[in-house]
Write a protein that holds these residues in place. Structure first.
Motif, PDB file in Angstrom:
ATOM      1  N   ARG A 157       0.812  -1.264   0.017  1.00 55.71           N
ATOM      2  CA  ARG A 157      -0.090  -0.106   0.092  1.00 55.71           C
ATOM      3  C   ARG A 157       0.796   1.493  -0.052  1.00 55.71           C
ATOM      4  O   ARG A 157       2.063   1.222   0.221  1.00 55.71           O
ATOM      5  N   PHE A 158       0.244   2.455  -0.368  1.00 56.80           N
ATOM      6  CA  PHE A 158       1.064   3.578  -0.513  1.00 56.80           C
ATOM      7  C   PHE A 158       0.001   4.663   0.113  1.00 56.80           C
ATOM      8  O   PHE A 158      -1.115   4.859   0.112  1.00 56.80           O
ATOM      9  N   ALA A 159       0.454   5.981   0.564  1.00 55.33           N
ATOM     10  CA  ALA A 159       0.011   7.120   0.922  1.00 55.33           C
ATOM     11  C   ALA A 159       0.866   8.285   0.390  1.00 55.33           C
ATOM     12  O   ALA A 159       1.907   8.180   0.311  1.00 55.33           O
ATOM     13  N   ARG A 160      -0.185   9.154  -0.105  1.00 56.40           N
ATOM     14  CA  ARG A 160       0.637  10.315  -0.829  1.00 56.40           C
ATOM     15  C   ARG A 160      -0.063  11.667  -0.396  1.00 56.40           C
ATOM     16  O   ARG A 160      -1.149  11.748  -0.536  1.00 56.40           O
ATOM     17  N   PHE A 161       0.658  12.605   0.594  1.00 54.49           N
ATOM     18  CA  PHE A 161       0.103  13.706   0.961  1.00 54.49           C
ATOM     19  C   PHE A 161       0.713  14.933   0.251  1.00 54.49           C
ATOM     20  O   PHE A 161       1.844  14.992  -0.004  1.00 54.49           O
TER      21      PHE A 161
END
Length: 271
Positions: free
Chosen positions: A262-266
């Motif tokens: 999974r990944f997150a980008r803010f």
């Protein structure tokens, strides 16, 4: 006249960031009681925060540690690079790491030092004088690579990416995080794309093709092509690699033996 000294006024100002006259007035109303004066200023500050609710928070910072990302937004770049603002972001990140909330909403509801994180942010907003918003928080477990990007050298990071992975190497995972920062994917695989989003793309593509006067027998193929183009734009594993545009991200990570979980980008100022 309540008994308090200039040192009491200074102590209150240092603790709250209030102006001299506001600090004197609060101490007078509180009969010189320091804690009551702080409460009075916090009440006043909460009202001030309410006046700032409509202001835009397009600046801020993304901080990271131990597989967690946190985004704290503010109104101006002046505050974004203010030491107190950056310390607040780090403190909120520490609270998040200790309490492991599911998201920013849960973090805001977390109790710390006798108040919620939401009240803590409101108090700092009143003290600093700008609307502050704890926008996003995520904490990954397992192997996580992080990349933080500055839009300008004199500003703190405004883009943050975290990638949870297995296999491969940390360098390969960090390289992927850099790709994500630049390419802005929304989903890991096409299976994660909401059905309504795909249907919207199909509907728009079909209507556009008709308005362009495309032959009826060609419309189905045109629609599929445009939906596939949507996947290439927003699905990470189907995007062309930033470093090797003739290859997909999936080809790159497979070759590296990397499995992306999974990944997150803010990004500050972006939904």
């Amino acid at each position: 006249m309540p008994a308090f000294t200039a040192a009491d006024v200074k102590r209150l100002r240092d603790a709250t960031g209030a102006g001299m006259m506001d600090a004197k007035k609060a101490l007078t109303e509180a009969d010189g009681e320091y804690d009551k004066a702080i409460e009075l200023l916090r009440v006043k500050g909460a009202k001030d925060v309410g006046k700032r609710l409509e202001r835009s928070t397009t600046n801020g910072i993304v901080v990271s540690r131990d597989g967690a990302l946190l985004e704290l937004d503010c109104e101006t770049d002046f505050v974004a690079k203010n030491a107190d603002f950056m310390k607040l972001a780090e403190r909120l990140l520490e609270i998040g790491l200790q309490s492991t909330p599911a998201d920013a909403a849960a973090l805001l509801a977390t109790e710390v030092d006798g108040q919620t994180v939401e009240k803590l942010v409101e108090g700092e907003s009143a003290r600093i004088g700008e609307k502050l918003v704890l926008s996003r928080f995520v904490a990954f477990d397992g192997s996580t690579a992080v990349y933080l990007h500055k839009r300008a050298t004199d500003l703190p990071p405004a883009i943050g990416v975290a990638v949870q992975y297995s296999g491969g190497s940390e360098d390969a995972a960090r390289s992927l995080a850099m790709h994500i920062a630049a390419a802005r994917p929304r989903y890991l695989t096409r299976e994660e794309v909401p059905a309504e989003a795909v249907e919207t793309e199909r509907r728009v593509a079909e209507q556009t093709a008709k308005e362009e006067g495309k032959p009826e027998q060609a419309i189905t193929k045109i629609v599929e092509g445009r939906v596939n183009a949507y996947y290439k734009d927003f699905v990470l594993l189907e995007q062309p690699s930033i470093t090797e545009p003739k290859r997909t991200v999936k080809q790159i990570v497979d070759e590296a033996g990397l499995t992306v979980e999974r990944f997150a980008r803010f990004e500050v100022g972006q939904a």
